[in-house]
Design a protein around this motif. Structure first.
Motif, PDB file in Angstrom:
ATOM      1  N   LEU A  95     -30.930 -23.856 -12.423  1.00 49.09           N
ATOM      2  CA  LEU A  95     -31.886 -24.804 -11.859  1.00 49.09           C
ATOM      3  C   LEU A  95     -32.404 -24.272 -10.522  1.00 49.09           C
ATOM      4  N   GLY A  96     -33.731 -24.281 -10.380  1.00 47.33           N
ATOM      5  CA  GLY A  96     -34.309 -23.935  -9.075  1.00 47.33           C
ATOM      6  C   GLY A  96     -34.933 -22.558  -9.074  1.00 47.33           C
ATOM      7  N   GLY A  97     -34.212 -21.595  -8.546  1.00 45.53           N
ATOM      8  CA  GLY A  97     -34.710 -20.213  -8.560  1.00 45.53           C
ATOM      9  C   GLY A  97     -35.811 -19.957  -7.550  1.00 45.53           C
ATOM     10  N   GLY A  98     -35.818 -20.700  -6.467  1.00 45.44           N
ATOM     11  CA  GLY A  98     -36.807 -20.379  -5.431  1.00 45.44           C
ATOM     12  C   GLY A  98     -38.144 -21.063  -5.667  1.00 45.44           C
ATOM     13  N   SER A  99     -38.175 -21.951  -6.655  1.00 43.31           N
ATOM     14  CA  SER A  99     -39.436 -22.659  -6.969  1.00 43.31           C
ATOM     15  C   SER A  99     -39.791 -23.658  -5.857  1.00 43.31           C
ATOM     16  N   PRO A 100     -41.094 -23.866  -5.604  1.00 41.24           N
ATOM     17  CA  PRO A 100     -41.518 -24.882  -4.619  1.00 41.24           C
ATOM     18  C   PRO A 100     -41.529 -26.294  -5.192  1.00 41.24           C
ATOM     19  N   ASP A 101     -41.127 -26.427  -6.450  1.00 42.43           N
ATOM     20  CA  ASP A 101     -41.207 -27.752  -7.088  1.00 42.43           C
ATOM     21  C   ASP A 101     -39.838 -28.361  -7.312  1.00 42.43           C
ATOM     22  N   VAL A 102     -38.945 -28.167  -6.352  1.00 41.07           N
ATOM     23  CA  VAL A 102     -37.552 -28.594  -6.503  1.00 41.07           C
ATOM     24  C   VAL A 102     -37.251 -29.615  -5.422  1.00 41.07           C
ATOM     25  N   TYR A 103     -36.823 -30.808  -5.837  1.00 44.62           N
ATOM     26  CA  TYR A 103     -36.581 -31.866  -4.852  1.00 44.62           C
ATOM     27  C   TYR A 103     -36.084 -33.081  -5.597  1.00 44.62           C
ATOM     28  N   LEU A 104     -35.048 -33.728  -5.096  1.00 47.62           N
ATOM     29  CA  LEU A 104     -34.530 -34.950  -5.708  1.00 47.62           C
ATOM     30  C   LEU A 104     -34.860 -36.104  -4.769  1.00 47.62           C
ATOM     31  N   ALA A 105     -35.622 -37.060  -5.274  1.00 48.36           N
ATOM     32  CA  ALA A 105     -36.131 -38.122  -4.393  1.00 48.36           C
ATOM     33  C   ALA A 105     -35.120 -39.242  -4.186  1.00 48.36           C
ATOM     34  N   SER A 106     -34.156 -39.377  -5.120  1.00 47.07           N
ATOM     35  CA  SER A 106     -33.200 -40.488  -4.985  1.00 47.07           C
ATOM     36  C   SER A 106     -31.930 -40.161  -5.767  1.00 47.07           C
ATOM     37  N   ASP A 107     -30.876 -40.931  -5.511  1.00 46.71           N
ATOM     38  CA  ASP A 107     -29.644 -40.734  -6.279  1.00 46.71           C
ATOM     39  C   ASP A 107     -29.886 -41.023  -7.756  1.00 46.71           C
ATOM     40  N   SER A 108     -30.737 -42.012  -8.017  1.00 46.80           N
ATOM     41  CA  SER A 108     -30.961 -42.337  -9.440  1.00 46.80           C
ATOM     42  C   SER A 108     -31.717 -41.205 -10.124  1.00 46.80           C
ATOM     43  N   SER A 109     -32.636 -40.554  -9.422  1.00 46.68           N
ATOM     44  CA  SER A 109     -33.317 -39.436 -10.112  1.00 46.68           C
ATOM     45  C   SER A 109     -32.363 -38.255 -10.259  1.00 46.68           C
ATOM     46  N   ALA A 110     -31.392 -38.114  -9.350  1.00 45.29           N
ATOM     47  CA  ALA A 110     -30.392 -37.053  -9.506  1.00 45.29           C
ATOM     48  C   ALA A 110     -29.547 -37.309 -10.753  1.00 45.29           C
ATOM     49  N   LYS A 111     -29.119 -38.561 -10.921  1.00 43.93           N
ATOM     50  CA  LYS A 111     -28.328 -38.911 -12.106  1.00 43.93           C
ATOM     51  C   LYS A 111     -29.162 -38.785 -13.380  1.00 43.93           C
ATOM     52  N   ASP A 112     -30.410 -39.263 -13.331  1.00 44.20           N
ATOM     53  CA  ASP A 112     -31.267 -39.213 -14.519  1.00 44.20           C
ATOM     54  C   ASP A 112     -31.530 -37.770 -14.937  1.00 44.20           C
ATOM     55  N   MET A 113     -31.697 -36.890 -13.934  1.00 40.20           N
ATOM     56  CA  MET A 113     -31.963 -35.479 -14.278  1.00 40.20           C
ATOM     57  C   MET A 113     -30.725 -34.871 -14.931  1.00 40.20           C
ATOM     58  N   ALA A 114     -29.538 -35.198 -14.398  1.00 37.63           N
ATOM     59  CA  ALA A 114     -28.300 -34.701 -15.015  1.00 37.63           C
ATOM     60  C   ALA A 114     -28.205 -35.179 -16.458  1.00 37.63           C
ATOM     61  N   ASP A 115     -28.466 -36.461 -16.677  1.00 39.07           N
ATOM     62  CA  ASP A 115     -28.409 -37.003 -18.049  1.00 39.07           C
ATOM     63  C   ASP A 115     -29.393 -36.290 -18.964  1.00 39.07           C
ATOM     64  N   PHE A 116     -30.594 -36.023 -18.424  1.00 41.05           N
ATOM     65  CA  PHE A 116     -31.626 -35.428 -19.278  1.00 41.05           C
ATOM     66  C   PHE A 116     -31.285 -33.979 -19.639  1.00 41.05           C
ATOM     67  N   ILE A 117     -30.912 -33.173 -18.628  1.00 38.47           N
ATOM     68  CA  ILE A 117     -30.671 -31.752 -18.958  1.00 38.47           C
ATOM     69  C   ILE A 117     -29.433 -31.608 -19.840  1.00 38.47           C
ATOM     70  N   TRP A 118     -28.500 -32.546 -19.709  1.00 37.86           N
ATOM     71  CA  TRP A 118     -27.326 -32.527 -20.584  1.00 37.86           C
ATOM     72  C   TRP A 118     -27.748 -32.824 -22.032  1.00 37.86           C
ATOM     73  N   ALA A 119     -28.565 -33.876 -22.193  1.00 31.90           N
ATOM     74  CA  ALA A 119     -28.994 -34.261 -23.544  1.00 31.90           C
ATOM     75  C   ALA A 119     -29.926 -33.207 -24.159  1.00 31.90           C
ATOM     76  N   ALA A 120     -30.768 -32.607 -23.331  1.00 35.03           N
ATOM     77  CA  ALA A 120     -31.766 -31.652 -23.846  1.00 35.03           C
ATOM     78  C   ALA A 120     -31.193 -30.254 -24.052  1.00 35.03           C
ATOM     79  N   PHE A 121     -30.224 -29.840 -23.210  1.00 30.54           N
ATOM     80  CA  PHE A 121     -29.749 -28.451 -23.246  1.00 30.54           C
ATOM     81  C   PHE A 121     -28.242 -28.338 -23.475  1.00 30.54           C
TER      82      PHE A 121
END
Ligand SMILES: CNC(=N)NC(=O)NC
Length: 324
Positions: A95-121
């Motif tokens: 995740l990331g790799g020096g991209s300018p599009d990396v940022y977590l706006a809230s704890d809920s989006s951090a949790k939601d992203m974890a849930d999504f990448i787990w389900a998708a990958f």
């Protein structure tokens, strides 16, 4: 503690992943990158990916018809992940790799992203109806290569990553199989993006990038004036990272890898170490910290492959040095 972890996915004109899985000298392959986080522009609430020439094609459309920056289908990567795992290699999604599009706006989006990448990958699940870009291939874990942040960021640059790691651990705990989490910090301590997460959450591997900051680089471990700019002598910060993990991390047994550039063009200035120089440093720290030393991380597979020396790739030289 003789592992080679080698990134793949961003090499120019790179060979398929399976080519590198025929290399017995590689043990862990972080695949780069999930380079867009859900809160970014154009993401429409989904992570986005880029794997260079290894996956193109269409982007996933959300159920309400919005375009995302998530590559919908990378069947060749999925096929090769299974091939690699059959050779006993661990595949991480980075995740990331020096991209300018990396940022977590809230704890809920951090949790939601974890849930999504787990389900998708992660491991394929019957009841998941969302995208599976790698098909039924499931990665063995995730790598946090957080080196930058979106320009619109309002909070601290390290916000949310501990929450995301904790959420992944919660999901891992429900599985029989073992899954991994790694971090890829810069060599300066504390790392601006990752030290908060390392102090609060459980990482298995720390891939320290000793090839971006001269004053704490592997080169400084060979030449103590490199990066000094007239100041005090310099040195690779490997010992400091051992101390940092032992005193400031949630996992005091995290394995610390010596991250190196796999060829001169993979970095800048004098940062690149010849195989001989690299093995000299490896032997020093492998014997000094036998339980903490995990091995070597290399940026990046295509650079290593194109850096043939005495009939072997750079990565092969490093693996032989680890085993000597
Ligand atoms: C330019 N970015 C990088 N070199 N990134 C990494 O080496 N990530 C492990």
């Amino acid at each position: 503690n003789t592992n080679v972890a080698m990134y793949w996915g961003q090499g120019s004109d790179q060979k398929p992943l399976r080519y590198f899985c025929d290399e017995e000298s590689i043990d862990i392959i972080p695949i780069g990158f999930v380079n867009v986080f859900p809160d970014q522009k154009g993401a429409n609430g989904y992570p986005g990916t880029n794997f260079g020439n290894a996956c193109g094609g269409s982007y996933y459309k959300s159920p309400d018809g919005k375009e995302t920056r998530l590559l919908e289908s990378c069947p060749l990567i999925g096929r090769d992940i299974k091939y690699c795992q059959a050779q006993g290699k661990k595949i991480l999604l980075s995740l990331g790799g020096g991209s300018p599009d990396v940022y977590l706006a809230s704890d809920s989006s951090a949790k939601d992203m974890a849930d999504f990448i787990w389900a998708a990958f992660g491991p394929a699940k019957e009841d998941w109806e969302g995208p599976r870009p790698f098909g039924d291939a499931g990665v063995d874990g995730f790598d946090f290569d957080i080196e930058s942040e979106a320009d619109k960021i309002v909070g601290p640059v390290d916000f949310g990553y501990a929450t995301m790691v904790d959420r992944l651990r919660h999901l891992y705990d429900q599985e029989e199989a073992t899954y991994y989490i790694s971090a890829s910090p810069q060599c300066i301590i504390p790392d601006s993006h990752l030290s908060d997460a390392i102090s609060k959450s459980i990482f298995d591997f720390i891939f320290v990038q000793f090839y971006n900051t001269p004053s704490c680089s592997a080169r400084a471990g060979i030449d103590h004036s490199y990066g000094a700019y007239g100041g005090p002598a310099t040195d690779i910060s490997y010992d400091s990272w051992v101390d940092h993990v032992k005193t400031n991390s949630a996992n005091k047994e995290a394995k610390i890898y010596m991250g190196l550039a796999a060829a001169a063009p993979a970095t800048f200035g004098e940062m690149y170490l010849s195989p001989e120089e690299a093995v000299q440093l490896v032997e020093k720290f492998q014997s000094k910290w036998p339980t903490m030393f995990g091995g070597v991380m290399l940026w990046e597979a295509t650079f290593s492959e194109n850096n043939q020396y005495k009939g072997m790739s750079y990565g092969k030289h490093i693996k032989k040095g680890l085993e000597s």
